[in-house]
Design a protein around this motif. Structure first.
Motif, PDB file in Angstrom:
ATOM      1  N   LEU A 108       0.848  -1.195   0.000  1.00 17.67           N
ATOM      2  CA  LEU A 108       0.000   0.000   0.000  1.00 17.67           C
ATOM      3  C   LEU A 108       0.881   1.242   0.000  1.00 17.67           C
ATOM      4  CD1 LEU A 108      -2.855   1.250   0.259  1.00 17.67           C
ATOM      5  CD2 LEU A 108      -2.522   1.162   2.752  1.00 17.67           C
ATOM      6  N   MET A 109       0.652   2.102  -0.979  1.00 20.91           N
ATOM      7  CA  MET A 109       1.313   3.397  -1.065  1.00 20.91           C
ATOM      8  C   MET A 109       0.212   4.454  -0.977  1.00 20.91           C
ATOM      9  SD  MET A 109       4.527   2.523  -1.440  1.00 20.91           S
ATOM     10  CE  MET A 109       5.218   4.142  -1.738  1.00 20.91           C
ATOM     11  N   VAL A 110       0.210   5.233   0.096  1.00 22.32           N
ATOM     12  CA  VAL A 110      -0.823   6.244   0.304  1.00 22.32           C
ATOM     13  C   VAL A 110      -0.308   7.604  -0.127  1.00 22.32           C
ATOM     14  CG1 VAL A 110      -2.208   7.446   2.044  1.00 22.32           C
ATOM     15  CG2 VAL A 110      -1.908   4.971   2.187  1.00 22.32           C
ATOM     16  N   HIS A 111      -1.103   8.290  -0.937  1.00 23.51           N
ATOM     17  CA  HIS A 111      -0.732   9.642  -1.371  1.00 23.51           C
ATOM     18  C   HIS A 111      -1.079  10.590  -0.231  1.00 23.51           C
ATOM     19  CE1 HIS A 111      -0.072  13.252  -3.506  1.00 23.51           C
ATOM     20  NE2 HIS A 111       0.029  12.659  -4.695  1.00 23.51           N
ATOM     21  N   LEU A 112      -0.068  11.006   0.504  1.00 26.69           N
ATOM     22  CA  LEU A 112      -0.262  11.809   1.704  1.00 26.69           C
ATOM     23  C   LEU A 112      -0.943  13.137   1.406  1.00 26.69           C
ATOM     24  CD1 LEU A 112       0.114  12.172   4.722  1.00 26.69           C
ATOM     25  CD2 LEU A 112       2.364  13.116   4.252  1.00 26.69           C
ATOM     26  N   ASP A 113      -0.641  13.736   0.283  1.00 28.85           N
ATOM     27  CA  ASP A 113      -1.208  15.042  -0.041  1.00 28.85           C
ATOM     28  C   ASP A 113      -2.729  14.971  -0.177  1.00 28.85           C
ATOM     29  OD1 ASP A 113       1.525  15.400  -0.239  1.00 28.85           O
ATOM     30  OD2 ASP A 113       1.524  15.887  -2.364  1.00 28.85           O
ATOM     31  N   MET A 114      -3.272  13.786  -0.405  1.00 31.45           N
ATOM     32  CA  MET A 114      -4.710  13.615  -0.595  1.00 31.45           C
ATOM     33  C   MET A 114      -5.380  12.880   0.574  1.00 31.45           C
ATOM     34  SD  MET A 114      -4.776  12.596  -4.575  1.00 31.45           S
ATOM     35  CE  MET A 114      -4.021  13.615  -5.813  1.00 31.45           C
ATOM     36  N   LEU A 115      -4.629  12.604   1.622  1.00 23.84           N
ATOM     37  CA  LEU A 115      -5.157  11.902   2.787  1.00 23.84           C
ATOM     38  C   LEU A 115      -5.804  12.908   3.729  1.00 23.84           C
ATOM     39  CD1 LEU A 115      -5.373   9.215   4.388  1.00 23.84           C
ATOM     40  CD2 LEU A 115      -3.166   9.801   5.417  1.00 23.84           C
TER      41      LEU A 115
ATOM     42  N   GLY B  24       1.201   1.694  11.116  1.00 27.02           N
ATOM     43  CA  GLY B  24       1.637   0.560  10.309  1.00 27.02           C
ATOM     44  C   GLY B  24       1.822   0.862   8.838  1.00 27.02           C
ATOM     45  N   LEU B  25       1.607   2.102   8.433  1.00 27.34           N
ATOM     46  CA  LEU B  25       1.790   2.459   7.034  1.00 27.34           C
ATOM     47  C   LEU B  25       3.267   2.403   6.689  1.00 27.34           C
ATOM     48  CD1 LEU B  25       0.335   3.375   4.466  1.00 27.34           C
ATOM     49  CD2 LEU B  25       0.771   5.723   5.176  1.00 27.34           C
ATOM     50  N   ARG B  26       3.577   1.743   5.593  1.00 29.12           N
ATOM     51  CA  ARG B  26       4.972   1.556   5.189  1.00 29.12           C
ATOM     52  C   ARG B  26       5.356   2.305   3.929  1.00 29.12           C
ATOM     53  NH1 ARG B  26       4.386  -4.644   5.061  1.00 29.12           N
ATOM     54  NH2 ARG B  26       3.288  -4.921   7.013  1.00 29.12           N
ATOM     55  N   GLY B  27       4.367   2.910   3.239  1.00 29.38           N
ATOM     56  CA  GLY B  27       4.684   3.566   1.983  1.00 29.38           C
ATOM     57  C   GLY B  27       3.871   4.822   1.742  1.00 29.38           C
ATOM     58  N   LEU B  28       4.556   5.874   1.274  1.00 30.38           N
ATOM     59  CA  LEU B  28       3.905   7.154   0.994  1.00 30.38           C
ATOM     60  C   LEU B  28       4.265   7.657  -0.397  1.00 30.38           C
ATOM     61  CD1 LEU B  28       4.354   9.378   4.176  1.00 30.38           C
ATOM     62  CD2 LEU B  28       2.272   8.301   3.354  1.00 30.38           C
ATOM     63  N   VAL B  29       3.342   8.424  -0.948  1.00 31.46           N
ATOM     64  CA  VAL B  29       3.562   9.176  -2.179  1.00 31.46           C
ATOM     65  C   VAL B  29       3.294  10.630  -1.813  1.00 31.46           C
ATOM     66  CG1 VAL B  29       2.820   9.553  -4.564  1.00 31.46           C
ATOM     67  CG2 VAL B  29       2.689   7.252  -3.564  1.00 31.46           C
ATOM     68  N   THR B  30       4.170  11.526  -2.239  1.00 29.85           N
ATOM     69  CA  THR B  30       3.964  12.941  -1.972  1.00 29.85           C
ATOM     70  C   THR B  30       4.680  13.787  -3.008  1.00 29.85           C
ATOM     71  OG1 THR B  30       4.141  14.718  -0.320  1.00 29.85           O
ATOM     72  CG2 THR B  30       5.927  13.089  -0.364  1.00 29.85           C
ATOM     73  N   THR B  31       4.201  15.007  -3.163  1.00 28.41           N
ATOM     74  CA  THR B  31       4.871  15.969  -4.029  1.00 28.41           C
ATOM     75  C   THR B  31       5.821  16.853  -3.226  1.00 28.41           C
ATOM     76  OG1 THR B  31       3.083  17.575  -3.728  1.00 28.41           O
ATOM     77  CG2 THR B  31       2.921  16.099  -5.639  1.00 28.41           C
ATOM     78  N   LYS B  32       5.767  16.748  -1.895  1.00 32.87           N
ATOM     79  CA  LYS B  32       6.495  17.673  -1.033  1.00 32.87           C
ATOM     80  C   LYS B  32       7.815  17.084  -0.524  1.00 32.87           C
ATOM     81  CE  LYS B  32       2.196  19.858   0.315  1.00 32.87           C
ATOM     82  NZ  LYS B  32       1.384  19.256  -0.696  1.00 32.87           N
ATOM     83  N   PRO B  33       8.941  17.702  -0.888  1.00 32.61           N
ATOM     84  CA  PRO B  33      10.251  17.174  -0.510  1.00 32.61           C
ATOM     85  C   PRO B  33      10.458  17.019   0.998  1.00 32.61           C
ATOM     86  CG  PRO B  33      10.487  18.959  -2.106  1.00 32.61           C
ATOM     87  CD  PRO B  33       9.050  18.908  -1.717  1.00 32.61           C
TER      88      PRO B  33
END
Length: 191
Positions: A59-66, A83-92
């Motif tokens: 699971l990769m969650v897009h943090l900017d949209m959470l 327990g989240l192991r994966g993120l997607v974000t536009t923010k460095p």
């Protein structure tokens, strides 16, 4: 860490899910190993994480949209504790915080012109995500190659993929894997 084998599990297509109600379809799909969740509420996240990980999917969650998660160091720490192991974000800055928490991180980059390519490479080089996702996936080959040469990490593609030919063309240009919400593209196999 070998992103393509750990996250994508050797698959070239990942499922993009915009609504939590659609999650079960991706979880049941035999070709899908990686699920990119673009819309969710933090209150639902613990059960989603448990369900997806229980099915041996990534699971990769897009943090900017959470919804409901702080977009800061404390928010990332809370997500890791859930327990989240994966993120997607536009923010460095969020890439760095998530990496510090031991998460797998994809930095999403929008490619609009030559300047956005340079800026994207500079940002990603500074924070060192595990992969970058470029949007749209239909960009020229030289952009993909420049990203790969400069960053040395996998390049994923998302957006504006409608047909199997679109996916095949994106992969032929050098994109390592794609994410898409179109179910008929989930059926593609590259064995």
């Amino acid at each position: 860490m070998d992103f393509l084998s750990t996250v994508m599990k050797g698959k070239r297509v990942g499922a993009t899910i915009r609504r939590v109600e659609d999650l079960s379809e991706a979880m049941l799909h035999p070709n899908i190993s990686a699920i990119f969740l673009l819309g969710a509420n933090i209150n639902l996240l613990p059960s989603i994480v448990k369900k997806v990980h229980g099915d041996n999917k990534v699971l990769m969650v897009h943090l900017d949209m959470l919804e409901g998660a702080g977009k800061d160091k404390a928010g990332i720490h809370l997500l890791a504790r859930m327990g989240l192991r994966g993120l997607v974000t536009t923010k460095p800055n969020l890439v760095k915080y998530a990496l510090d928490e031991g998460m797998v991180v994809i930095q999403r980059l929008f490619v609009l012109d030559s300047e956005s390519v340079k800026t994207g490479i500079k940002m990603a080089a500074a924070v060192k995500p595990n992969a970058v996702e470029i949007l749209p996936a239909t960009i020229p080959r030289f952009v993909i190659q420049e990203m790969k040469d400069s960053l040395g990490i996998p390049v994923l593609g998302g957006g504006l993929l409608r047909t199997e030919e679109d996916v095949t063309t994106a992969l032929a240009k050098g994109i390592d894997a794609v994410s898409t919400s179109l179910r008929h593209l989930w059926d593609m196999s590259f064995d």
